[in-house]
Design an enzyme around this catalytic site. Structure first.
Site, PDB file in Angstrom:
ATOM      1  N   GLU A 178       2.495  24.687  32.093  1.00  0.00           N
ATOM      2  CA  GLU A 178       4.619  24.264  32.297  1.00  0.00           C
ATOM      3  C   GLU A 178       4.971  24.356  34.042  1.00  0.00           C
ATOM      4  O   GLU A 178       5.543  25.290  34.828  1.00  0.00           O
ATOM      5  CB  GLU A 178       5.285  25.866  32.214  1.00  0.00           C
ATOM      6  CG  GLU A 178       5.461  25.484  30.640  1.00  0.00           C
ATOM      7  CD  GLU A 178       6.141  26.516  29.864  1.00  0.00           C
ATOM      8  OE1 GLU A 178       6.771  27.608  30.790  1.00  0.00           O
ATOM      9  OE2 GLU A 178       6.437  26.695  28.360  1.00  0.00           O
TER      10      GLU A 178
ATOM     11  N   GLU B 284       2.772  25.304  22.886  1.00  0.00           N
ATOM     12  CA  GLU B 284       3.462  26.210  23.081  1.00  0.00           C
ATOM     13  C   GLU B 284       4.680  26.050  21.964  1.00  0.00           C
ATOM     14  O   GLU B 284       5.726  24.976  22.046  1.00  0.00           O
ATOM     15  CB  GLU B 284       3.951  27.202  24.253  1.00  0.00           C
ATOM     16  CG  GLU B 284       3.176  27.913  24.939  1.00  0.00           C
ATOM     17  CD  GLU B 284       3.343  28.368  26.073  1.00  0.00           C
ATOM     18  OE1 GLU B 284       4.212  28.937  25.553  1.00  0.00           O
ATOM     19  OE2 GLU B 284       2.976  27.970  26.928  1.00  0.00           O
TER      20      GLU B 284
HETATM   21  C1  GAL Z   1       5.971  29.742  28.237  1.00  0.00           C
HETATM   22  C2  GAL Z   1       4.809  29.745  29.196  1.00  0.00           C
HETATM   23  C3  GAL Z   1       4.495  31.487  28.687  1.00  0.00           C
HETATM   24  C4  GAL Z   1       5.028  32.302  28.275  1.00  0.00           C
HETATM   25  C5  GAL Z   1       6.499  31.901  27.346  1.00  0.00           C
HETATM   26  C6  GAL Z   1       6.937  33.225  27.330  1.00  0.00           C
HETATM   27  O1  GAL Z   1       7.401  29.255  29.383  1.00  0.00           O
HETATM   28  O2  GAL Z   1       3.961  29.189  29.628  1.00  0.00           O
HETATM   29  O3  GAL Z   1       3.376  31.758  29.636  1.00  0.00           O
HETATM   30  O4  GAL Z   1       5.728  32.339  29.527  1.00  0.00           O
HETATM   31  O5  GAL Z   1       7.045  30.908  27.715  1.00  0.00           O
HETATM   32  O6  GAL Z   1       7.957  32.659  26.258  1.00  0.00           O
END
Ligand code: GAL
Length: 893
Positions: free
Chosen positions: A492, A585
């Protein structure tokens, strides 16, 4: 005295018995027994520097030293990882103009604390509570900031005078600077990378030499808890002046057919002697038992080579061999993680003695990243059932511990996890070893930010100077691990949105990765880059964060500010039809174990807020697992998106375990709400939702919520069941609440109109018309006692192995009392010691080493270790007011 002598990368030949190795054309043959009686001719000694450290920490800058001041002396430590000679750094001609009094040989450190490394200076707390504090929720409210010094004597034997001696640090948080006998040797700022410094120039053989390491942790440097200190292993490596270089072997394999595989080996030989050296190189390949780590039979040898290495140079030798009938490394449980080890020996040409022995573990396997079929391992599709994991190990913090990491993997495996993303930094090397041996897939990731910051003091400050050295060091260290199927150079990053500029940075990192390690593809986690932007086009693999299932695009999220992203798998597939697409993610679903709030949303996914799933007074989130971060989605919604797009190779859930820091949505807390498993290692309800999807063979029918609601008499209290069954019938006190048939795109059975009455909930599930699994939940009575259960009844008395003991607050019938918050006091008998306690409550500010811990939703955890060398029973007693005490025994051997 040097404590803790163990071997690493050297010969770990326990169990080899009396295998005789014949080294033609060299005439010497010798018997290798075990590492306890290693012949000195093997040439390499790797000594773990775990004991004997003195430590001191200050929240101020006690000596006025800064990285920028000494940067010119630190940068050359990265030179081996900078490809273009003209980009390498020159050490200034004069000594640095600083007084490092804590590095001085004469400095008296006898008042400093004695610590064992790995060591995390912040984990013992106390926690910072409130808002006007130096470390807030994001970084875990623990005292990570400031400067820490570690000092230790290194005794080098007189006969080591002609050796080359290195210090190998697996990770130091952060901005490490290292002095030996008062002389600055160099350092490494990025706290997650491993690095080596050459001690030889300043080492005096036959004497005590003073090592001093300064670490400096800025505040606002991380989006999660970084830990502080020498939190990974530190090693002393003694080798002949002519030796296999740092991470100096590179093994790649090509399975030409199922009956034969080609193994390619590159050995880099470094010569620090004053004159050129001729060396012979031999490498034999053995089977390695992934469970016992014993070395088995020899299966192949590489052709012997002779090379000449000029003084101060490093020379690579390439060779190939065949392994007949290879046993492939594969992903558990459908495949076995078979492994091999290549034992490389260097011989001095003048007399044939072995001057170095270097061990490289590897696996023979193929990964095919197919845009339609997903990931194929050895030609067979393996769906990626992954989780993201941060590096902290809950109550013991960032200090790496083999058993703590192994326990996490055991709990995740039981749920059906087969892949781990190292979010968002290089892991401990031992963790990768373990993942190899257990047959997990790994997405190995290095950075969370590049040139653009996410926090004022994060990696962007040193990106320009260090990105190449960091990236090459990471790839060189990790490249032989069979479990790694993909490199990730970022997560990100802000550069997603800066078009040509950001894409150019991405391309330069990808080029470095391809150059250093051409066998694997490269990706980066993308939450905002769209398929029509330049950024994703340069990556080999498309890794989406949350975009696949869509962000804020359903009615339940429509009131929220922020960008709305419709489900993006299809648009990425159209834009990049030849690239594998998966989710790095998913979810960012939120929950507190055992906490349920009413009413329950009728949606399948909803943002948490005070009227829906959350409570900003208690700072807990309802565990119906329908509630998410604003940009997130429930597991159910992710499953729908994945199932509608079968080309998607799988997902990495954010996250497997809760971690310290990033307590979205309640930043006054200490630890996260994202985990499928809480910080203490107790599964939340959601565990069984993933298990029923990822291991549909397991006969599970998990009921939520608990059924002890004295305040809910006559009130609607929805009941949900997680099971891979296709039908389910729920009974309350014997009365059917309806038999439900699982619908397409439905991943849970939900009876949303159940009216609470105390007693018994019973579910019977069916698959293909047959009874599949049953379960019962009963209303608990008053708390009456405690019950203890140990994860392992026997541990090693090495001061490191851990026993995890679960404490339950139970009623008179032995049922867990789900609302219990009783304060429990622990007592551990003298052969053992209490390391930490926890309960998985993100709002609990009791320091982790406390002997007292409140139960959270009826459970607490105590972590115990044996004192080094003290064998025998360790008894653990738990007691509480008006509760019958409980005792458990763990055998230390
Ligand atoms: C994402 C990020 C993660 C964590 C997560 C929490 O955007 O890549 O490191 O922060 O959100 O929801």
């Amino acid at each position: 005295m040097l404590a803790g002598r163990i071997l690493r990368n050297a010969i770990r030949l326990v169990g080899l018995g009396s295998l005789v190795l014949h080294h033609s054309p060299i005439t010497t043959a010798h018997v290798i027994k075990s590492h306890h009686s290693r012949p000195s001719t093997t040439g390499r000694e790797v000594i773990r520097l775990d004991m004997g450290w003195r430590f001191w920490h200050s929240f101020e800058n006690p000596d006025g030293i800064t990285y920028n001041q000494l940067k010119a002396y630190i940068l050359p430590s990265g030179n081996d990882f900078i490809a273009n000679p003209s980009d390498r750094h020159r050490l200034p001609g004069s000594a640095p103009n600083v007084t490092a009094k804590y590095a001085d040989n004469k400095f008296d450190d006898s008042n400093w604390k004695t610590v064992r490394v790995p060591h995390d200076w912040a984990i013992e707390g106390p926690f910072y509570v409130g808002e006007d504090v130096p470390v807030k929720g994001g970084m875990g409210r623990l005292p990570v900031q400031g400067v820490g010094w570690y000092r230790r004597k290194i005794t080098v034997e007189p006969d080591d005078a002609n050796k080359q001696i290195y210090l190998d640090i697996d990770g130091a948080m952060s901005y490490a600077m290292v002095w030996l006998n008062g002389k600055l040797l160099g350092g490494w700022p990025y706290g997650y990378n491993s690095f080596r410094l050459d001690l030889s120039p300043y080492l005096v053989a036959g004497k005590d030499n003073q090592l001093a390491i300064r670490l400096d942790n800025p505040t606002s440097s991380s989006r999660w808890y970084p830990g502080g200190g020498l939190y990974r292993n530190v090693w002393l490596t003694k080798v002949d002046k002519t030796h296999v270089g740092q991470w100096g072997t590179y093994i790649t394999t090509q399975a030409t057919s199922s009956s034969s595989a080609t193994i390619n080996l590159v050995v880099s030989v470094e010569n620090k002697a004053a004159t050129a050296k001729d060396v012979h190189i031999s490498t034999d390949v053995f089977k390695l038992d992934p469970e016992t780590e014993n070395i088995g039979t020899k299966v192949a040898s590489f052709p012997r080579a002779t090379i000449t290495v000029s003084s101060g140079q490093s020379v690579r030798s390439n060779s190939s061999t065949l392994v007949e009938n290879p046993q492939f490394w594969g992903v558990w449980p459908s495949q076995e993680p078979n492994m091999y080890v290549a034992v490389t020996k260097l011989y001095a040409s003048e007399n044939g003695t072995v001057i170095d022995t270097y061990e490289t573990r590897f696996g023979i396997r193929t990964f095919t990243l197919d845009s339609d079929k997903g990931l194929l391992v050895n030609g067979v599709p393996v769906r990626i059932q992954g989780v993201n994991q941060h590096h902290d190990l809950g109550a013991i913090g960032a200090a790496f511990n083999v058993r703590a990491a192994e326990r996490q993997l055991e709990i995740l495996r039981e749920m059906g996890v087969n892949a781990v993303r190292m979010s968002h930094n290089p892991p401990a090397p031992e963790l990768l070893d373990m993942l190899d041996r257990k047959g997990f897939l790994v997405m190995d990731e290095i950075f969370d930010s590049w040139e653009l910051s996410k926090n004022p003091n994060d990696f962007h400050l040193i990106f320009q100077d260090w990105h190449e050295a960091d990236l090459r060091a990471f790839l060189r260290r990790d490249r032989n691990h069979p479990s790694i199927y993909l490199w990730s150079v970022g997560n990100e990053v802000g550069e997603q949105q800066t078009n040509a500029a950001g894409t150019a940075v991405a391309r330069s990192l990808i080029n470095i990765a391809h150059d250093e390690e051409p066998t694997r593809l490269v990706t980066s986690g993308m939450n905002s880059a769209k398929s029509n932007m330049p950024f994703p086009s340069v990556f080999d693999v498309i890794s989406l964060n949350y975009q696949g299932e869509g962000i804020r695009d359903t009615p339940a999220y429509s009131h929220l500010p922020g960008i709305t992203t419709p489900p993006a798998y299809s648009s990425f597939k159209s834009a990049f039809p030849k690239k594998l697409i998966h989710s790095s993610e998913t979810a960012s679903s939120l929950s507190s174990r055992g906490i349920y709030y009413f009413p329950v949303t009728s949606e399948i996914s909803a943002p948490v807020n005070n009227t829906s799933g959350g409570n900003s007074n208690t700072k807990q989130v309802s565990a119906y697992n329908l509630y998410t971060a604003d940009f997130g989605a429930s597991p159910d919604r992710v499953f729908i998106a994945q199932d509608q797009h079968p080309f998607v190779a799988g997902e990495f859930v954010w996250t497997g375990f809760d971690y310290i820091g990033e307590p979205t949505p309640y930043y006054s807390s200490r630890s996260s709400y994202f985990g499928i498993v809480d910080l203490a290692g107790f599964p939340k309800d959601r565990y069984y939702l993933y298990q029923s999807r990822w291991r549909p063979d397991v006969r599970v029918a998990h009921i939520l919520p608990h059924w002890t609601w004295p305040d809910r008499l006559g009130k609607v209290t929805p009941v949900h069941v997680f099971s891979s069954a296709d039908e389910a019938e729920l009974f309350l006190n014997g009365e059917s609440q309806g038999r439900l048939v699982r619908k397409t795109s439905s991943y849970r059975f939900r009876w949303d109109k159940v009216v609470y009455a105390p007693g018994e909930l019973h579910v019977i599930t069916y698959k293909h018309g047959e009874v599949w699994a049953k379960n019962t939940v009963q209303t608990a009575g008053k708390a009456a006692g405690l019950s203890l259960s140990v994860d392992r009844s026997s541990i090693r008395a090495d001061g490191e192995d851990l026993a995890y003991i679960t404490v339950k607050v139970v009623d008179g019938k032995g049922l867990v009392v789900p609302h219990a918050t009783d304060n429990i006091t622990f007592d551990v008998s003298s052969a053992g010691e209490l390391v930490a306690t926890d309960n998985g409550d993100p709002t609990d500010f009791t320091a982790f080493p406390s002997k007292q811990r409140k139960a959270f939703s009826g459970l607490a955890l105590v972590i115990v270790r044996a004192k080094t060398g003290e064998r025998g029973p360790i008894s653990i007693t738990a007691s509480g007011v008006n509760l019958e005490a409980a005792r458990a025994t763990v055998q230390a051997s």
